[in-house]
Design an enzyme around this catalytic site. Structure first.
Site, short mmCIF file in Angstrom:
data_model
loop_
_atom_site.label_atom_id
_atom_site.label_comp_id
_atom_site.label_asym_id
_atom_site.label_seq_id
_atom_site.Cartn_x
_atom_site.Cartn_y
_atom_site.Cartn_z
N ALA A 1 0.84 -1.21 0.00
CA ALA A 1 0.00 0.00 0.00
C ALA A 1 0.87 1.25 0.00
CB ALA A 1 -0.91 -0.01 1.22
N ARG B 1 -3.54 8.58 -10.14
CA ARG B 1 -4.76 8.72 -10.96
C ARG B 1 -6.03 8.97 -10.14
NH1 ARG B 1 -3.95 3.47 -14.43
NH2 ARG B 1 -2.45 3.07 -12.78
N ASP C 1 -5.10 -2.26 -3.19
CA ASP C 1 -6.19 -1.62 -3.93
C ASP C 1 -7.05 -2.63 -4.68
OD1 ASP C 1 -4.32 -2.35 -5.79
OD2 ASP C 1 -4.07 -0.38 -6.69
N GLY D 1 0.75 -7.35 -16.72
CA GLY D 1 1.80 -8.32 -16.99
C GLY D 1 1.16 -9.59 -17.55
N GLU E 1 6.11 -8.02 -17.95
CA GLU E 1 5.41 -6.73 -17.92
C GLU E 1 5.17 -6.29 -19.35
OE1 GLU E 1 4.12 -5.19 -15.05
OE2 GLU E 1 4.58 -7.27 -14.60
N ALA F 1 -46.50 15.31 16.60
CA ALA F 1 -45.85 15.87 15.41
C ALA F 1 -45.14 17.17 15.75
CB ALA F 1 -46.90 16.12 14.32
N ASN G 1 -31.68 20.34 22.44
CA ASN G 1 -30.60 19.71 23.20
C ASN G 1 -29.34 20.56 23.28
OD1 ASN G 1 -30.27 19.36 20.40
ND2 ASN G 1 -28.93 17.59 20.71
N TYR G 2 -29.31 21.63 22.49
CA TYR G 2 -28.06 22.39 22.35
C TYR G 2 -28.32 23.84 22.70
CZ TYR G 2 -23.77 23.95 19.93
OH TYR G 2 -22.55 24.48 19.62
N SER H 1 -50.24 20.61 23.51
CA SER H 1 -49.55 20.95 22.27
C SER H 1 -49.06 22.39 22.31
CB SER H 1 -50.46 20.71 21.07
OG SER H 1 -51.59 21.50 21.21
#
Ligand code: UD1
Ligand code: CA
Length: 454
Positions: free
Chosen positions: A12, A18, A111, A147, A161, A369, A375-376, A412
């Site tokens: 590797a 390419r 690869d 090859g 080759e 709905a 939460n933040y 609601s």
């Protein structure tokens, strides 16, 4: 047959020019897993006891990624090839591992993500039968660039080759996949005999075939499927490999009992687990880390990642489950909902247009709905805990940190900022004011004002 020890050397180090990428080629993903991860997994599945990874280009990134893949497990040995002097030179970078002495040494390119363990095992079998080298050959539709395997009387005498081929040799359709098995006892002596007197001035791994022949050692070829031999060099081949991989995974899923209504529109990750009798409708994407038990239903157009679903859970259509979403038995997540790091207990329902993040929703609860867990706060994330059998009215904002007791009823449109005790009723909004006839009077006044302006 007694156990034969096996080392897999995975190459590797290449530039991967390419790919036109800042990411090293072998770290591009197929089915959510780095190509080199697929290759190492195949080698292990083919019985490799040890893995040696040869890195060079982008080695820091490759090392880090591999360490991540093997966290908590025996990591592969990583070797650095400092200069790219050819495939034989690359294998020799792992000299120390080879010198430990194995019955079989597999050489694999990093690869080749579609390589199946069975073909590696076939090559190992030929070594067990006495071959010094077994090369995986294949017949590509167009052999250009590969090859060629030069055979006489069933013996593989050389790999040439393309750049070094004669006119006649170039017409051979049987090509080198690049993958081979070498008898461990011969590996180092053969590799060390390789020179660089060729068109590219590189140390070619493929030269060990002619060297072994000259030494009277038996060399054979094993024909591999086209896919195992598919090396990914550019992004078009990456997409081609992804498509083939997805096709395999879909088939595997269906044969294990999962219904895919339109398999070609469903995308899996390498680690997706789905139990039998789960039905997946069209256009669903499974990112890494998804586990689904038996008998669940994933309706059309869902995006899931790092989520766990228990048996009989229903998700979608058009739902997004992010990491840490746990949907328990028979719970339901409906359309246009997002769930992140939240456990939705058995039988709970989040049917429409909600965001549930950093939360727990008790069994049998109903989330109306448009409910949002806030939460933040711009700095930190906070949790919302909703007890069993609670009812959250539509369009409520649950401002975390927040605890809503079991059986509570939230009207609601509430903005809930304080904890709610068990069985309590909350009106978290301004009370409605209604004035008889004043709607009509207001409209008439406005109309008169408009006439005057004209
Ligand atoms: C190689 C084979 C060729 C075969 C083809 C199949 C040789 C000499 N040729 O050619 O017969 O048909 O693969 O795809 O082996 N690498 C290193 N260090 C190096 C050189 C290469 O790690 O110094 C790695 C690359 O990252 C790559 C692999 O080895 O994974 C193959 O190298 P590459 O240069 O692509 O070989 P090919 O010319 O394609
Ligand atoms: Ca190549």
């Amino acid at each position: 047959m007694s156990h034969r020890t096996c080392l897999a050397v995975v190459l590797a180090a290449g530039e991967g020019t390419r790919m036109k990428s800042t990411l090293p080629k072998v770290l591009h993903k197929i089915g959510g897993l780095e190509m080199v991860g697929h290759v190492m997994a195949s080698a292990s599945a083919a019985g490799a006891d040890a893995l040696a990874l040869v890195v060079g280009n982008g080695s820091e990134q490759v090392r880090a990624a591999v360490a991540g893949l093997y966290r908590g497990k025996a990591e592969p040995d990583v070797f650095e090839q400092h200069e790219r002097l050819g495939t034989a030179h690359a294998v020799l970078a792992a000299r120390e591992a080879i010198a430990r002495g194995y019955d079989d040494v597999l050489v694999i390119f990093g690869d080749h993500p579609l390589l199946v363990p069975a073909v590696l095992q076939q090559a190992r079998e030929r070594i067990a039968e006495g071959a010094a080298i077994a090369v995986l050959g294949f017949r590509p539709p167009v052999p250009t660039g590969y090859g060629r395997l030069i055979e006489t009387d069933g013996r593989l005498v050389a790999i040439r080759e393309e750049k070094d081929c004669s006119e006649e040799e170039r017409r051979i359709g049987f090509c080198n996949s690049g993958i081979m098995a070498i008898a461990g006892e011969h590996a180092l002596p053969l590799l060390e005999a390789v020179g660089n007197d060729n068109a590219k001035g590189e140390y070619y791994l493929t030269d060990i075939v002619a060297i072994a022949n000259a030494r009277g050692l038996p060399v054979v070829s094993v024909e591999a499927d086209h896919e195992s031999a598919l090396g990914v060099n550019d992004r078009a081949q990456l997409a081609e490999a992804e498509a083939i991989w997805q096709g395999r995974k879909r088939r595997e899923m269906m044969l294990s009992g999962v219904t895919l209504m339109a398999p070609e529109t469903v995308f899996f990750s390498y680690d997706t687990q789905i139990g039998p009798d789960t039905v997946v409708e069209p256009n669903v994407w499974f990112g890494p880390g998804v586990r689904i038990a038996a008998g669940a239903e994933i309706r059309a157009f869902c995006h899931l990642e790092g989520a766990t679903l228990a048996g009989g859970a229903t998700v979608g259509p058009f739902a997004r489950l992010r990491p840490g979403a746990e949907i328990m038995e028979k719970a339901k997540i409906g359309n246009f909902c997002e769930v992140k790091n939240a456990r939705i207990e058995a039988g709970a329902k989040v049917p429409h247009l909600s965001y549930i993040g950093d939360a727990s929703v008790g069994p049998g609860s109903n989330i109306g709905a448009g409910t949002i867990t806030c939460n933040y706060d711009g700095f930190d994330k906070h949790r919302t805990e909703i007890g069993a059998g609670a009812f959250i009215g539509t369009n409520s904002s649950l401002v975390a940190p927040l605890k809503i007791g079991p059986g509570a009823y939230v009207a609601s449109g509430s903005v809930v900022t304080e904890d709610v005790p068990e069985d309590a009723l909350v009106f978290g909004r301004a009370r409605q004011a209604t004035y008889e006839k004043r709607g009509r009077a207001l409209r008439e006044r406005l109309a008169a004002a408009k006439r005057e302006r004209r």
